[in-house]
Design an enzyme around this catalytic site. Structure first.
Site, PDB file in Angstrom:
ATOM      1  N   GLY A  37       4.459  -0.735  -4.715  1.00  0.00           N
ATOM      2  CA  GLY A  37       5.438   0.346  -4.621  1.00  0.00           C
ATOM      3  C   GLY A  37       6.411   0.127  -3.481  1.00  0.00           C
ATOM      4  N   THR A  38       6.217  -0.926  -2.705  1.00  0.00           N
ATOM      5  CA  THR A  38       7.101  -1.147  -1.558  1.00  0.00           C
ATOM      6  C   THR A  38       7.791  -2.504  -1.576  1.00  0.00           C
ATOM      7  OG1 THR A  38       5.320  -2.048  -0.220  1.00  0.00           O
ATOM      8  CG2 THR A  38       5.662   0.308  -0.053  1.00  0.00           C
ATOM      9  N   GLU A  50      -7.174   3.614   3.805  1.00  0.00           N
ATOM     10  CA  GLU A  50      -6.856   2.453   2.995  1.00  0.00           C
ATOM     11  C   GLU A  50      -7.448   1.255   3.731  1.00  0.00           C
ATOM     12  OE1 GLU A  50      -2.910   3.103   0.548  1.00  0.00           O
ATOM     13  OE2 GLU A  50      -2.455   2.752   2.636  1.00  0.00           O
ATOM     14  N   ARG A  76      -1.767  -4.755  -9.660  1.00  0.00           N
ATOM     15  CA  ARG A  76      -0.917  -3.560  -9.770  1.00  0.00           C
ATOM     16  C   ARG A  76       0.476  -3.875  -9.221  1.00  0.00           C
ATOM     17  NH1 ARG A  76      -0.574  -1.806  -4.620  1.00  0.00           N
ATOM     18  NH2 ARG A  76       0.568   0.080  -5.128  1.00  0.00           N
ATOM     19  N   SER A 132       8.148   0.511   8.591  1.00  0.00           N
ATOM     20  CA  SER A 132       6.745   0.220   8.861  1.00  0.00           C
ATOM     21  C   SER A 132       6.492  -1.267   9.137  1.00  0.00           C
ATOM     22  CB  SER A 132       5.936   0.743   7.677  1.00  0.00           C
ATOM     23  OG  SER A 132       4.569   0.598   7.875  1.00  0.00           O
ATOM     24  N   ASP A 158       0.635  -1.364  13.248  1.00  0.00           N
ATOM     25  CA  ASP A 158       1.755  -1.868  12.443  1.00  0.00           C
ATOM     26  C   ASP A 158       3.068  -1.377  13.075  1.00  0.00           C
ATOM     27  OD1 ASP A 158       1.911   0.780  11.673  1.00  0.00           O
ATOM     28  OD2 ASP A 158       2.338   0.325   9.574  1.00  0.00           O
TER      29      ASP A 158
HETATM   30  P1  NG1 Z   1       2.198  -1.285  -2.067  1.00  0.00           P
HETATM   31  O1  NG1 Z   1       3.352  -2.172  -1.739  1.00  0.00           O
HETATM   32  O2  NG1 Z   1       2.480  -0.228  -3.091  1.00  0.00           O
HETATM   33  O3  NG1 Z   1       0.964  -2.085  -2.338  1.00  0.00           O
HETATM   34  C1  NG1 Z   1       1.640  -0.945   0.532  1.00  0.00           C
HETATM   35  C2  NG1 Z   1       0.166  -0.856   0.806  1.00  0.00           C
HETATM   36  C3  NG1 Z   1      -0.265   0.571   0.643  1.00  0.00           C
HETATM   37  C4  NG1 Z   1       0.549   1.517   1.500  1.00  0.00           C
HETATM   38  C5  NG1 Z   1       2.035   1.243   1.344  1.00  0.00           C
HETATM   39  C6  NG1 Z   1       2.894   2.010   2.302  1.00  0.00           C
HETATM   40  C7  NG1 Z   1      -1.588  -2.490   0.301  1.00  0.00           C
HETATM   41  C8  NG1 Z   1      -2.265  -3.305  -0.732  1.00  0.00           C
HETATM   42  N1  NG1 Z   1      -0.595  -1.695  -0.121  1.00  0.00           N
HETATM   43  O4  NG1 Z   1       1.866  -0.441  -0.757  1.00  0.00           O
HETATM   44  O5  NG1 Z   1      -1.631   0.663   0.910  1.00  0.00           O
HETATM   45  O6  NG1 Z   1       0.152   1.447   2.842  1.00  0.00           O
HETATM   46  O7  NG1 Z   1       2.334  -0.143   1.463  1.00  0.00           O
HETATM   47  O8  NG1 Z   1       3.049   1.410   3.521  1.00  0.00           O
HETATM   48  O9  NG1 Z   1      -1.948  -2.584   1.465  1.00  0.00           O
HETATM   49 ZN    ZN Z   2       3.281   1.982   8.813  1.00  0.00          ZN
END
Ligand code: NG1
Ligand code: ZN
Length: 545
Positions: A502-503, A371, A499, A65, A277
Site C-alpha cells: 500500500g506504500t 506489526e 500482497r 516515514s 524509523d
Molecule cells: P505496505 O507497503 O502496504 O506493505 C508498509 C508496511 C506496513 C505499514 C506501512 C506503513 C510491511 C510489510 N509493510 O506497508 O506494515 O507499516 O508500510 O508505514 O512492513
Molecule cells: Zn514511520
C-alpha cells in the site's frame, strides 16, 4: 462565497500536475516530494472540513516515514489521535485527484455529502519530519487550512506519534496530558521513572541503550527528552542526522528487512541496541552475540514481552480483564505459536496497516498490537483503566495486588495509546526489562524466530492481486494461490503469502521455513510465481544465493 474565492486564489499557488493520480494508501499519500505540493494544500482543506465536521482539532503530519529522503507524504489524524476514518480516506483520494478546474466541485461534494456546517470553527495541528521538502510542504498544508478560514497551529518538527499525542490531549481537554511536546516528555518520562524506581539493583550497563535514530526526527527528539530521564536511561545516540542521510542504510525498516545492523553504529557484543524509523513511530531491538551473530527482536518479540508482562500483572492484581495480541500475516509463526500455546493469550490476525490492528485491539480490555516491523502499542479500554485506577487507590487490598495495580497504572502512563510510538515503546520495553531484571539475550530466548525472508516483485499493475483471510491467501490472479500452496508443501514448517504493497509500487512476498536457506528459496520461488502469473516487469527475480 468568499471562502471559496480564497480557495480558488490560493489553490492557484498549489497547482496539480495534469494526469497525476494518487491514492490514500496504507498510511496516507506517499510519493516523490516533487509531486506533493497540491496534495498538501488539499489535505489542509480536507483537515479543515474534518475539523468542522467533528467539531474537534484534527492533525496533519507531513512525513514519508521510512521511505528515502526524496519522498514525502501526509497523513491525517482524527480527534482521539487515531488515523482518519476510512470514509474520509475516500474523500482524500477524490479531493487529491480532482483536476485543477474541478477542485471546488470536489470540495463542495464532500461538504454536501457530510452535511458540513461551514460556519463551524475549525482547528488543525500540523507537524513535519526532517526531510528537506517538509518545510514547504507543511506550509502548503497551512495554506489549505487558511484558505477555508480554519485556525492552525504549526508544531514544526515533531515525531508522528508526538502529533497524535497533542491532538488527543487537545480534544480531551488535557485529560491525556498537556498538548505540548514538553507535556509529552513530562508524561512519558515521569511514568518511566516511576516504573523503574524500585529496580534498585539496575547496573549502569542495564541503564545503557544504544540507539540508531535513522538520521531523522526521532534522534532530535530523544536528545530533547534526555534531561527528563534523569540518567535512569542513558542513551548513546547514533545516526543523529548530523552526517548521514535519512533512512539510508539505517533505521528500523532497514534493520528489519535486511536483518542486519545499521551502518554508522559500533555495536559491542551483547549490547542492547534499537533503531527508530524516519518519523519515530516504529522501533526494533537487536544485539550481536560473542560470535558476531546478529539477533533481531522485532515487533513480535516486543508484543510477546509486553503481553506477558501485562498478563502477569493482571493476574497478580486479581483483575479479570480480557487481554489479546493483534498481529498481521507478517508475524513470525513462532511468535503466534508461543502466544497461543505457551502463554495462552488470544491472538487475532488482521490486514496490514496499523489502522486495522488498532481497531481490533479496541475490542479488548487490553489490546496489544504490533506489526512485525515494529509499529505497535497497547490499548486499554476505559473500563480497564478505571478498574486499575480504583485498585491502585484502594486501601483495603493486600500488598501484592496493590503493587501490581500501581505498576499497571504507571504502565498505562508510559504508553502512547494513540498510535505506535518508538519513544514510548522504547521506554516501556526498557522499564519491563528493568523490572524483570532481564537481559536482551534472555528476552530473545523466550521463543526462537522461524527463519524468514521478505522480497519485492515489480509487476505492471499490482491491483491484479486480490487477497482474503487477512491477506494470507491470494484470490486473484487465477492459479497463483495454488502455485504458492504447492511450493510451500516442498518445505518444512513453511508458510508464504503475497500482497500488493500500500506504500510502494510492488508486490510483497513473505516466506518462512525451518532454515534460512529454505525460507530464501521459498521466497524466491514464490517471487517467480508472482512474476509469471501476475504480470512481472523487468528482469526475472534471481535466487538469493
Ligand atoms: P505496505 O507497503 O502496504 O506493505 C508498509 C508496511 C506496513 C505499514 C506501512 C506503513 C510491511 C510489510 N509493510 O506497508 O506494515 O507499516 O508500510 O508505514 O512492513
Ligand atoms: Zn514511520
Amino acid at each position: 462565497m468568499a471562502q471559496f474565492q480564497e480557495v480558488s486564489k490560493l489553490s492557484a499557488l498549489h497547482l496539480k500536475p495534469a494526469g497525476l493520480v494518487l491514492q490514500y494508501g496504507t498510511s496516507g499519500f506517499r510519493t516523490n516530494a516533487k509531486q506533493l505540493d497540491h496534495i498538501m494544500f488539499r489535505m489542509g482543506l480536507l483537515a479543515t472540513l474534518r475539523s468542522k465536521k467533528t467539531k474537534a482539532t484534527i492533525g496533519v503530519m507531513v512525513t514519508a516515514s521510512h521511505n528515502p529522503e526524496e519522498d514525502n507524504g501526509v497523513k491525517l489524524i482524527d480527534p482521539m489521535g487515531e488515523m482518519v476514518t476510512q470514509d474520509w480516506e475516500e474523500h482524500a483520494t477524490q479531493l487529491a485527484n480532482a483536476d485543477q478546474e474541478d477542485l471546488l466541485t470536489a470540495l463542495k461534494n464532500i461538504i454536501e455529502k457530510e452535511a458540513i456546517n461551514m460556519s463551524q470553527e475549525a482547528n488543525v495541528f500540523v507537524g513535519k519530519d526532517t526531510r528537506s521538502s517538509s518545510a514547504s510542504l507543511s506550509q502548503a498544508v497551512l495554506d489549505g487550512v487558511s484558505a477555508l478560514g480554519g485556525h492552525s497551529k504549526d508544531y514544526g518538527l515533531v515525531t508522528t506519534p508526538q502529533l497524535h499525542y497533542v491532538v488527543c490531549c487537545q480534544n480531551t481537554q488535557g485529560k491525556y496530558g498537556e498538548a505540548t511536546v514538553e507535556g509529552y516528555y513530562t508524561k512519558f518520562c515521569q511514568a518511566f521513572i516511576q516504573l523503574t524506581k524500585n529496580t534498585s539493583n539496575r547496573t549502569d550497563d542495564q541503564k545503557h541503550l544504544c540507539l540508531d535514530g535513522a538520521n531523522g526526527i526521532g534522534a532530535l527528539k530523544v536528545r530533547e527528552m534526555e534531561s527528563h530521564l534523569k540518567k535512569e536511561l542513558q542513551i548513546s545516540l547514533n545516526n543523529d542526522g548530523s552526517k548521514g542521510r535519512l533512512n539510508h542504510q539505517c533505521g528500523a525498516d532497514y534493520v528489519k528487512v535486511q536483518q542486519k545492523p545499521p551502518t554508522g553504529i559500533k555495536i559491542n557484543p551483547g549490547e542492547r541496541c534499537c533503531s527508530f524509523d524516519g518519523d519515530a513511530d516504529r522501533i526494533v531491538y537487536y544485539y550481536t552475540d560473542s560470535e558476531g551473530t546478529f539477533h533481531l527482536l522485532d515487533g513480535d518479540k516486543m508484543a510477546t514481552l509486553i503481553s506477558t508482562f501485562l498478563k502477569e500483572l493482571l493476574t497478580q492484581a486479581g483483575l479479570d480483564l480480557k487481554i489479546a495480541v493483534v498481529q498481521t500475516a507478517y508475524a513470525n509463526g513462532s511468535s503466534t505459536h508461543y502466544l497461543e500455546n505457551t502463554m495462552k493469550v488470544l491472538v487475532r490476525c488482521t490486514k496490514t496497516g496499523v489502522k486495522h490492528l488498532h481497531h481490533v485491539a479496541q475490542e479488548f480490555d487490553v489490546g496489544v498490537y504490533f506489526e512485525a516491523n515494529g509499529h505497535g502499542t497497547v490499548l486499554f479500554s476505559k473500563a480497564a483503566e478505571e478498574k486499575i485506577q480504583q485498585l491502585a487507590e484502594d486501601t483495603n487490598v493486600n500488598d501484592e495486588r496493590k503493587k501490581a495495580a500501581l505498576l499497571l497504572r504507571n504502565t498505562i502512563n508510559v504508553i502512547n495509546q494513540t498510535v505506535g510510538d518508538a519513544i514510548s515503546d522504547m521506554l516501556l520495553i526498557e522499564a519491563i526489562l528493568a523490572i524483570k531484571g532481564m537481559t536482551i539475550q534472555q528476552w530473545d530466548t523466550i521463543y526462537t524466530d522461524l527463519p524468514n525472508r521478505q522480497l519485492k516483485v515489480k509487476v505492471a499493475d499490482r491491483r491484479v492481486i486480490d487477497t482474503t483471510d487477512a491477506e494470507r491467501r491470494a484470490v486473484t490472479p487465477a492459479g497463483l494461490q495454488e502455485a504458492i500452496d504447492n511450493l510451500v508443501k516442498k518445505y518444512r514448517q513453511a508458510r508464504s503469502f503475497v500482497r500488493p504493497s500500500g506504500t510502494e509500487d510492488v508486490v510483497r512476498v513473505y516466506a518462512e521455513a525451518d532454515t534460512q536457506e529454505s525460507a530464501d528459496a521459498l521466497a524466491h520461488e514464490v517471487s517467480l510465481a508472482v512474476y509469471r502469473l501476475a504480470g512481472g516487469v523487468g528482469d526475472e527475480p534471481k535466487p538469493l544465493h
